[in-house]
Design a protein around this motif. Structure first.
Motif, PDB file in Angstrom:
ATOM      1  N   LYS A   4      26.444 -48.029 -15.251  1.00  0.00           N
ATOM      2  CA  LYS A   4      26.693 -46.752 -15.914  1.00  0.00           C
ATOM      3  C   LYS A   4      27.806 -46.154 -14.628  1.00  0.00           C
ATOM      4  O   LYS A   4      27.810 -46.595 -13.565  1.00  0.00           O
ATOM      5  N   ALA A   5      28.221 -45.083 -15.290  1.00  0.00           N
ATOM      6  CA  ALA A   5      29.335 -44.202 -14.547  1.00  0.00           C
ATOM      7  C   ALA A   5      28.779 -42.649 -14.693  1.00  0.00           C
ATOM      8  O   ALA A   5      28.410 -42.449 -15.760  1.00  0.00           O
ATOM      9  N   LEU A   6      28.978 -42.164 -13.558  1.00  0.00           N
ATOM     10  CA  LEU A   6      28.696 -40.879 -13.403  1.00  0.00           C
ATOM     11  C   LEU A   6      30.079 -39.862 -12.960  1.00  0.00           C
ATOM     12  O   LEU A   6      30.642 -40.126 -12.268  1.00  0.00           O
ATOM     13  N   LYS A  79      25.157 -37.974  -3.417  1.00  0.00           N
ATOM     14  CA  LYS A  79      23.991 -38.064  -2.858  1.00  0.00           C
ATOM     15  C   LYS A  79      23.095 -38.388  -4.326  1.00  0.00           C
ATOM     16  O   LYS A  79      22.274 -39.319  -4.090  1.00  0.00           O
ATOM     17  N   TRP A  80      23.070 -37.504  -5.206  1.00  0.00           N
ATOM     18  CA  TRP A  80      22.380 -37.540  -6.280  1.00  0.00           C
ATOM     19  C   TRP A  80      22.671 -38.729  -6.982  1.00  0.00           C
ATOM     20  O   TRP A  80      21.639 -39.429  -7.412  1.00  0.00           O
ATOM     21  N   ALA A  81      23.836 -39.372  -7.189  1.00  0.00           N
ATOM     22  CA  ALA A  81      24.328 -40.345  -7.866  1.00  0.00           C
ATOM     23  C   ALA A  81      23.744 -41.639  -7.036  1.00  0.00           C
ATOM     24  O   ALA A  81      23.399 -42.593  -7.607  1.00  0.00           O
ATOM     25  N   LEU A  82      23.620 -41.522  -5.594  1.00  0.00           N
ATOM     26  CA  LEU A  82      23.459 -42.726  -4.967  1.00  0.00           C
ATOM     27  C   LEU A  82      22.192 -42.967  -4.796  1.00  0.00           C
ATOM     28  O   LEU A  82      21.396 -44.249  -4.664  1.00  0.00           O
ATOM     29  N   PHE A  88      29.596 -46.511 -10.824  1.00  0.00           N
ATOM     30  CA  PHE A  88      31.059 -45.947 -10.665  1.00  0.00           C
ATOM     31  C   PHE A  88      30.663 -44.430 -10.607  1.00  0.00           C
ATOM     32  O   PHE A  88      30.035 -43.960 -11.347  1.00  0.00           O
ATOM     33  N   ILE A  89      31.390 -43.564  -9.740  1.00  0.00           N
ATOM     34  CA  ILE A  89      31.154 -42.263  -9.563  1.00  0.00           C
ATOM     35  C   ILE A  89      32.402 -41.407  -9.620  1.00  0.00           C
ATOM     36  O   ILE A  89      33.445 -41.836  -8.879  1.00  0.00           O
ATOM     37  N   PHE A  90      32.534 -40.616 -10.536  1.00  0.00           N
ATOM     38  CA  PHE A  90      33.883 -39.851 -10.777  1.00  0.00           C
ATOM     39  C   PHE A  90      33.926 -38.457 -10.440  1.00  0.00           C
ATOM     40  O   PHE A  90      32.758 -37.767 -10.205  1.00  0.00           O
ATOM     41  N   GLU A  91      35.052 -37.886  -9.900  1.00  0.00           N
ATOM     42  CA  GLU A  91      35.049 -36.431  -9.522  1.00  0.00           C
ATOM     43  C   GLU A  91      36.093 -35.986 -10.486  1.00  0.00           C
ATOM     44  O   GLU A  91      37.032 -36.606 -10.850  1.00  0.00           O
ATOM     45  N   MET A  92      35.676 -34.744 -11.117  1.00  0.00           N
ATOM     46  CA  MET A  92      36.578 -34.154 -12.102  1.00  0.00           C
ATOM     47  C   MET A  92      36.394 -32.687 -12.252  1.00  0.00           C
ATOM     48  O   MET A  92      35.255 -32.064 -12.102  1.00  0.00           O
ATOM     49  N   ASP A  93      37.600 -31.978 -12.379  1.00  0.00           N
ATOM     50  CA  ASP A  93      37.442 -30.467 -12.620  1.00  0.00           C
ATOM     51  C   ASP A  93      36.968 -29.958 -13.945  1.00  0.00           C
ATOM     52  O   ASP A  93      36.886 -30.737 -14.890  1.00  0.00           O
ATOM     53  N   VAL A 168      31.687 -47.548  -1.860  1.00  0.00           N
ATOM     54  CA  VAL A 168      32.415 -46.799  -1.028  1.00  0.00           C
ATOM     55  C   VAL A 168      31.860 -45.484  -0.615  1.00  0.00           C
ATOM     56  O   VAL A 168      31.759 -45.061   0.565  1.00  0.00           O
ATOM     57  N   LEU A 169      31.006 -44.694  -1.499  1.00  0.00           N
ATOM     58  CA  LEU A 169      30.150 -43.729  -1.094  1.00  0.00           C
ATOM     59  C   LEU A 169      29.184 -44.158  -0.188  1.00  0.00           C
ATOM     60  O   LEU A 169      28.668 -43.434   0.638  1.00  0.00           O
ATOM     61  N   GLU A 170      28.666 -45.193  -0.433  1.00  0.00           N
ATOM     62  CA  GLU A 170      27.596 -45.851   0.391  1.00  0.00           C
ATOM     63  C   GLU A 170      28.101 -45.997   1.941  1.00  0.00           C
ATOM     64  O   GLU A 170      27.188 -45.877   2.641  1.00  0.00           O
TER      65      GLU A 170
END
Ligand SMILES: Nc1nc2c(ncn2[C@@H]2O[C@H](COP(=O)(O)OP(=O)(O)OP(=O)(O)O)[C@@H](O)[C@H]2O)c(=O)[nH]1
Ligand SMILES: [Mg+2]
Length: 240
Positions: A4-6, A79-82, A88-93, A168-170
């Motif tokens: 899953k990807a967020l 943190k919510w995602a982890l 996979f975790i995305f940043e988007m506007d 990476v975020l971990e």
């Protein structure tokens, strides 16, 4: 089960954009879910997001009490995602500046990378549409400045459309991340690069927002100006 990807979308007064952007994101791939991090938007964005989340299990919302800044909104989202099982975790506007239809390209690229960045300035090209010249000059020079001080080997150090592999975020101490404005993007790239992760830039075309208003400010610029020196200092001391 596919991984899953967020897609994390921070919002402040994006009422016109949220009902359009969330379904557009979800339609890109069945593995995608969305997390809106709303800062108590006075225009009721948070309520609109709650209604959408109630109707679709792929949509999630967290609320904060006031406008606390983009960086801390993403940290909360990370943190919510982890705490859940996203690979996979995305940043988007929320403002349609980032080309949503490229999300599948990010998902393909992340198979052979740890961070995939949607870059406006790959190979010296400038892929920005509808920005006033002053804003473009600010962004472009901010990139040259950040690169020359931190030595970060990226064309677009302040890019905000990206995908992280979970590890990476971990591995980054999220509570130690200091910057909150667009320096936040530089700091995340810097920390990932210093840890030796594979960072890939893919070219994207960035389009200025059509709806809603910008949250860019002098304070955000000032933070960027001194933050790169702090990163360089931390780098020299081996702190990050
Ligand atoms: N939760 C939260 N979201 C924010 C905050 N500031 C900006 N955002 C959101 O972050 C995204 C990027 O903000 P923008 O206002 O587009 O900032 P920008 O891209 O630097 O400026 P523009 O040139 O107007 O696009 C948007 O989805 C905003 O709603 C904040 O303090 N809290
Ligand atoms: Mg924007």
């Amino acid at each position: 089960m596919p991984e899953k990807a967020l897609v994390i979308i921070p919002t402040y007064n994006e009422r016109e954009n949220v009902p359009r952007i969330v379904p557009a994101v979800l339609s890109q791939d069945p593995s995608l879910e969305v997390l809106i991090v709303d800062d108590g938007s006075p225009d009721g964005t948070g309520q609109v997001a709650d209604e959408m989340a109630a109707a679709d299990p792929r949509i999630h919302v967290v609320h904060r009490t006031g406008k606390l800044g983009l960086g801390t909104a993403y940290i909360m989202g990370f943190k919510w995602a982890l705490a859940r099982d996203y690979a996979f975790i995305f940043e988007m506007d929320a403002d349609f500046s980032h080309p949503i239809e490229r999300i599948p390209d990010f998902l393909r690229a992340i198979e052979n990378a740890d961070v995939v960045i949607g870059s406006r300035y790959v190979n010296g090209l400038i892929n920005v549409v509808n920005w006033p010249m002053s804003r473009l000059i600010l962004s472009y020079s901010a990139n040259i400045y950040a690169r020359s001080i931190t030595k970060l080997p990226l064309f677009d150090a302040t890019a905000g459309f990206k995908c992280f592999r979970r590890k990476v975020l971990e591995s980054i101490d999220l509570d130690d991340v200091r910057s909150n404005g667009y320096a936040f993007q530089i700091e995340m790239h810097y920390r990932a690069w210093r840890k030796g992760f594979r960072i890939v830039e893919i070219p994207i075309v960035f389009v200025d927002r059509a709806q809603g208003t910008s949250k860019m400010s002098k304070k955000i610029v000032r933070e960027g100006v001194w933050m790169v020196w702090r990163l360089r200092w931390w780098g020299l001391r081996g702190r990050v």
